[in-house]
Design an enzyme around this catalytic site. Structure first.
Site, PDB file in Angstrom:
ATOM      1  CG  HIS A  95      -1.978   1.044   1.145  1.00  0.00           C
ATOM      2  ND1 HIS A  95      -1.726   2.361   1.474  1.00  0.00           N
ATOM      3  CD2 HIS A  95      -3.273   0.996   0.746  1.00  0.00           C
ATOM      4  CE1 HIS A  95      -2.838   3.070   1.293  1.00  0.00           C
ATOM      5  NE2 HIS A  95      -3.788   2.263   0.850  1.00  0.00           N
ATOM      6  CD  GLU A  97      -2.570   5.312   3.650  1.00  0.00           C
ATOM      7  OE1 GLU A  97      -2.892   4.419   4.451  1.00  0.00           O
ATOM      8  OE2 GLU A  97      -3.399   6.015   3.042  1.00  0.00           O
ATOM      9  CB  SER A 213     -11.050   9.643  -3.855  1.00  0.00           C
ATOM     10  OG  SER A 213     -10.048  10.227  -3.048  1.00  0.00           O
TER      11      SER A 213
END
Ligand code: PEP
Length: 259
Positions: A95, A97, A213
């Site tokens: 991911h 992050e 999003s």
């Protein structure tokens, strides 16, 4: 036809009680069950409780990360066998992050992906370019580099189990999703890359999720794209109502395109 797969990445959110309550709400919201694979990725602390709450449902359990070693002196880490023991069938690897906040390199992502496969878990491999890379016309080069690094040593026979999540970094948690055309273009590139390296049959079997999003309002249009086989959802996966709307959108979008 690839069955669409919608995964919820709860990140650093939800207590055990909140996680279990979400499952009860989702079970109610998705009845009758649509033709969509659904995976919940709670924090490590809630995995076992969510596994119990999911019993008797078709919802899969996934983890947000894992370490590549199975056991040993690695304080704070969680291994593949531990995830399987907790009831997981899949795991997110790479991911953005993890890459940007925790310094995970392509090589580390590769080791995690191979460990996931070794322990029978479905890796959800996240790849995607930053805004600067997109603006410098580097998107496909970045995707090719990340795919090549992560999938070295991964055989065609492993491909049906693999899920790739295209997650442009600039779209994650920003409220600015990729347009359906941008998503389709990137997904098409990923499938062509996989076709060249692993063969058409394997490439056609791999599901490619879009992440960044996604919400109830934009999911249908994104999921109508031919090579968008699902979504990895962060913010909008925290509320059962919002998440179930995305799952229903996936079922509707793909039903329209069934032969
Ligand atoms: C994600 O974290 O994988 C993600 C796509 O987040 P969001 O949906 O909040 O952009």
């Amino acid at each position: 036809m690839r069955t669409p797969v919608i995964a919820a990445n709860w990140k650093l959110n939800k207590t055990i009680a909140e996680s279990v309550e979400f499952v009860q709400q989702l079970r109610g919201a998705l009845n009758p069950w649509p033709n969509v694979d659904v995976v919940l990725c709670p924090p490590f602390t809630a995995l076992a409780s969510v596994a119990s709450a999911l019993q008797g449902t078709p919802i899969g359990l996934g983890a947000q990360d894992m370490f590549w070693e199975a056991q040993g002196a690695f304080t704070g880490e969680i291994s593949g066998p531990m995830l399987v023991d907790a009831g997981c069938r899949s795991v997110i690897v790479g991911h953005s992050e993890r890459r940007t906040v925790f310094g995970e390199t392509d090589e580390m992502v590769h080791r995690k992906l191979l460990a996931a496969l070794t322990h029978g878990l479905t890796p959800i491999l996240c790849i995607g370019e930053t805004l600067a890379e997109r603006e410098a016309d580097q998107t496909v080069a970045v995707l090719a580099r990340q795919l090549s690094a992560a999938l070295g040593g991964c055989e065609s026979r492993d491909c049906p189990r693999l899920i790739v999540a295209y997650e442009p970094v600039w779209a994650i948690g920003t409220g600015r999703n990729a347009t359906p055309e941008q998503a389709q273009q990137a997904h098409r590139f990923i499938r062509e890359w996989l076709t060249k390296g692993r063969g058409a049959e394997a490439a056609e079997s791999i599901r490619i999720q879009y992440g960044g999003s996604v919400n109830g309002a934009n999911a249908a249009e994104l999921l109508r794209q031919a090579d968008v086989d699902g979504a990895l959802v962060g913010g909008a996966s925290l509320k059962a109502e919002a998440f179930s709307a995305i799952v229903k959108s996936a079922a509707a979008a793909k039903a329209v395109h069934s032969p």
